[in-house]
Design a protein around this motif. Structure first.
Motif, mmCIF file in Angstrom:
data_model
loop_
_atom_site.group_PDB
_atom_site.id
_atom_site.type_symbol
_atom_site.label_atom_id
_atom_site.label_comp_id
_atom_site.label_asym_id
_atom_site.label_seq_id
_atom_site.Cartn_x
_atom_site.Cartn_y
_atom_site.Cartn_z
ATOM 1 N N GLU A 254 -23.635 -13.306 4.516
ATOM 2 C CA GLU A 254 -24.056 -12.447 3.409
ATOM 3 C C GLU A 254 -25.489 -11.983 3.602
ATOM 4 O O GLU A 254 -26.313 -12.694 4.175
ATOM 5 C CB GLU A 254 -23.977 -13.223 2.080
ATOM 6 N N CYS A 255 -25.785 -10.801 3.086
ATOM 7 C CA CYS A 255 -27.149 -10.292 3.068
ATOM 8 C C CYS A 255 -27.591 -10.266 1.608
ATOM 9 O O CYS A 255 -26.796 -10.594 0.719
ATOM 10 C CB CYS A 255 -27.191 -8.900 3.684
ATOM 11 N N PRO A 256 -28.834 -9.894 1.328
ATOM 12 C CA PRO A 256 -29.284 -9.910 -0.071
ATOM 13 C C PRO A 256 -28.453 -9.025 -1.009
ATOM 14 O O PRO A 256 -28.490 -9.211 -2.221
ATOM 15 C CB PRO A 256 -30.728 -9.408 0.030
ATOM 16 N N CYS A 257 -27.693 -8.085 -0.480
ATOM 17 C CA CYS A 257 -26.903 -7.221 -1.363
ATOM 18 C C CYS A 257 -25.659 -7.926 -1.899
ATOM 19 O O CYS A 257 -25.069 -7.455 -2.883
ATOM 20 C CB CYS A 257 -26.516 -5.932 -0.640
ATOM 21 N N GLU A 258 -25.259 -9.031 -1.254
ATOM 22 C CA GLU A 258 -24.113 -9.827 -1.724
ATOM 23 C C GLU A 258 -22.872 -8.978 -1.980
ATOM 24 O O GLU A 258 -22.184 -9.147 -2.988
ATOM 25 C CB GLU A 258 -24.487 -10.629 -2.989
ATOM 26 N N MET A 261 -19.569 -9.673 3.650
ATOM 27 C CA MET A 261 -20.301 -10.408 4.683
ATOM 28 C C MET A 261 -20.386 -9.594 5.960
ATOM 29 O O MET A 261 -19.370 -9.132 6.478
ATOM 30 C CB MET A 261 -19.591 -11.734 4.959
ATOM 31 N N HIS A 262 -21.624 -9.401 6.462
ATOM 32 C CA HIS A 262 -21.810 -8.653 7.705
ATOM 33 C C HIS A 262 -21.196 -9.397 8.881
ATOM 34 O O HIS A 262 -21.430 -10.607 9.041
ATOM 35 C CB HIS A 262 -23.300 -8.454 7.977
ATOM 36 N N LEU A 263 -20.452 -8.678 9.703
ATOM 37 C CA LEU A 263 -19.896 -9.294 10.903
ATOM 38 C C LEU A 263 -21.028 -9.663 11.852
ATOM 39 O O LEU A 263 -21.994 -8.913 12.014
ATOM 40 C CB LEU A 263 -18.952 -8.319 11.622
ATOM 41 N N PRO A 315 -21.965 2.014 5.102
ATOM 42 C CA PRO A 315 -23.317 1.480 5.316
ATOM 43 C C PRO A 315 -23.740 0.576 4.163
ATOM 44 O O PRO A 315 -23.360 0.801 3.014
ATOM 45 C CB PRO A 315 -24.203 2.720 5.357
ATOM 46 N N CYS A 316 -24.513 -0.468 4.484
ATOM 47 C CA CYS A 316 -24.997 -1.399 3.457
ATOM 48 C C CYS A 316 -26.442 -1.041 3.127
ATOM 49 O O CYS A 316 -27.231 -0.753 4.024
ATOM 50 C CB CYS A 316 -24.912 -2.819 3.995
ATOM 51 N N PRO A 317 -26.807 -1.065 1.847
ATOM 52 C CA PRO A 317 -28.185 -0.709 1.474
ATOM 53 C C PRO A 317 -29.253 -1.603 2.118
ATOM 54 O O PRO A 317 -30.417 -1.226 2.168
ATOM 55 C CB PRO A 317 -28.198 -0.901 -0.053
ATOM 56 N N CYS A 318 -28.876 -2.776 2.626
ATOM 57 C CA CYS A 318 -29.871 -3.687 3.217
ATOM 58 C C CYS A 318 -30.406 -3.161 4.547
ATOM 59 O O CYS A 318 -31.421 -3.649 5.033
ATOM 60 C CB CYS A 318 -29.276 -5.081 3.416
ATOM 61 N N GLY A 319 -29.696 -2.197 5.156
ATOM 62 C CA GLY A 319 -30.166 -1.646 6.423
ATOM 63 C C GLY A 319 -29.482 -2.237 7.647
ATOM 64 O O GLY A 319 -29.642 -1.730 8.756
HETATM 65 ZN ZN LIG Z 1 -26.201 -5.820 3.880
#
Ligand SMILES: [Zn+2]
Length: 429
Positions: A254-258, A261-263, A315-319
């Motif tokens: 997981e990233c902070p965006c929850e 889960m990023h591969l 795309p995920c907002p976390c970058g």
């Molecule tokens: Zn993310």
């Protein structure tokens, strides 16, 4: 111990270059490594060579990633029998046993080898991106023996500079006193055990508002429900999880965006048809199939985890640029394909759970009429509940929502105890 704000914990990347890599470039790298690993495993792991021979696959004929998709999936649920036939690792070990760092005993019974490379399981990125930072005092309540969880996470957190407090399972009172005395700010374990520790804290006369110093928790070992998570978040604790297995290490985190889960960048992960092994397009539900190109000792190729998931490429907002898994949706060996769609018992149970006052039990019966699959949803109603058309229509609507399939509701007087939730009665001969 200086407190870290959530914002500080959410900032930054463990390996920015890898995590923000151009997706096409990353896929090309992973595919090249997967093809290399196939040749390596065939040359070095006699069990894998046997597997390919039995399936009639000549690795010399596998040159492109399209060829790669033809390699039969090595099913994780077959591993206990392979290991038993040729102990201890079924011939899948590619190095001498003497060169390993650890051998884990996992339920199964099966043994999982660990090599000597640093961060062998690729877990540091998982913990760092969850929000752990060097200098955190981390209490590890996972078991440190007979399952790998405790040591996996001890190595990972220790590797990014955390101070580890290995407390293991149980002894709630000692754990609470340790937590308060050391002002522990990181937690590893199940979310429900952390919740229980906070309850115990109050019981022992502590005031959680003052004495609970935990800021970040990495949880696993059970399904993290929304209520477990929000209960801990209301105490100011960041709660994060990952997708980690005893044989492959970190598959997603997981990233902070929850929001899924990023591969992991360092595994080649496909979502495949659980029956044929054919790779499926993004957005389709299928089995998570992994090639671990980072392990010279246990090079698993197209290894079918038995877990069902869906990949979201948005795309995920976390970058971070890697696609995200939308959680684990069930077990691949429990799915049934009906009119081209996979249906899992959980989807049926989910639909039935929307009618807690009316439905005692539900099951799906699949039959065949001509060339068409027919899905019948059998409902056993609670005592005193009337079998009305309104209820029938409501349940049929809910089933269509969860399975994307049309089924016909049939009210039945009995569903036999021990009956499967999906009863497939089709004959294929
Ligand atoms: Zn993310």
């Amino acid at each position: 111990m200086a407190k870290r704000t959530h914002e500080e914990r959410n900032r930054g990347f463990y390996d920015e270059r890898a995590e923000r890599m151009d997706p096409a470039e990353r896929t090309a790298f992973q595919q090249k490594e997967a093809l290399r690993t196939l040749q390596y495993a065939h040359a070095r792991a006699p069990g894998y060579r046997r597997f390919l021979d039995e399936k009639g696959v000549d690795p010399a004929s596998i040159r492109t990633i399209a060829d790669f998709a033809r390699i039969p999936v090595l099913k994780k649920n077959r591993m206990p029998e392979y290991h038993k036939a040729d102990p201890p690792f079924g011939g899948f070990l590619a190095v001498p046993v003497e060169s390993l760092k650890r051998i884990y005993v996992s339920p199964g019974p099966i043994h999982d080898p660990e090599g000597r490379q640093e961060d062998y399981w690729g877990l540091r990125k998982c913990l760092y991106n969850a929000g752990f930072r060097a200098g955190d005092l981390v209490m590890n309540t996972f078991s440190h023996h007979l399952t790998p969880g405790g040591i996996f996470l001890d190595e990972a957190c220790g590797g990014i500079g955390c101070v580890m407090v290995p407390t293991g399972v149980g002894n709630t009172e000692i754990q609470v006193r340790t937590m308060a005395a050391l002002k522990v700010n990181g937690y590893l374990g199940t979310a429900s055990f952390l919740t229980a520790l906070i309850g115990k804290m109050e019981e022992l006369g502590y005031d959680p508002a003052r004495d609970l110093t935990v800021e970040i928790a990495f949880v696993g070992g059970e399904i993290l429900t929304a209520s477990l998570r929000s209960g801990l978040q209301e105490r100011g604790i960041l709660v994060r999880q990952g997708y980690i297995t005893a044989d492959l290490g970190t598959l997603a985190y997981e990233c902070p965006c929850e929001n899924g889960m990023h591969l992991a960048d360092d595994r080649y992960i496909e979502i495949c048809d659980p029956l044929t092994g054919e790779p499926l397009p993004a957005g389709a539900i299928g089995e998570v199939v992994v090639t671990n190109f980072m392990s010279p000792c246990y090079p698993l190729v197209r290894y079918g985890t038995g877990d069902l998931s869906v990949v979201d490429p948005a795309p995920c907002p976390c970058g971070r640029t890697s696609p995200r898994l939308r959680g684990i949706l069930g077990r691949a060996d429990e799915v049934t394909k009906i009119r081209g769609m996979f249906v899992h018992p959980r989807q049926v149970n989910e639909a039935a759970a929307r009618f807690p006052e009316q439905i005692e039990r539900a099951r799906v019966v699949v039959t065949r009429e001509g060339d068409a699959d027919v899905m019948t949803v059998e409902l056993l109603l609670k005592g005193g509940v009337a079998a009305t058309d309104a209820l029938r229509t409501a349940v049929e609507g809910r089933i269509r929502e969860t399975t994307k399939l049309r089924g016909t509701v049939l009210f039945v007087p009995e569903i036999p105890a021990g009956a499967k939730t999906i009863d497939d009665r089709r004959k294929w001969d």
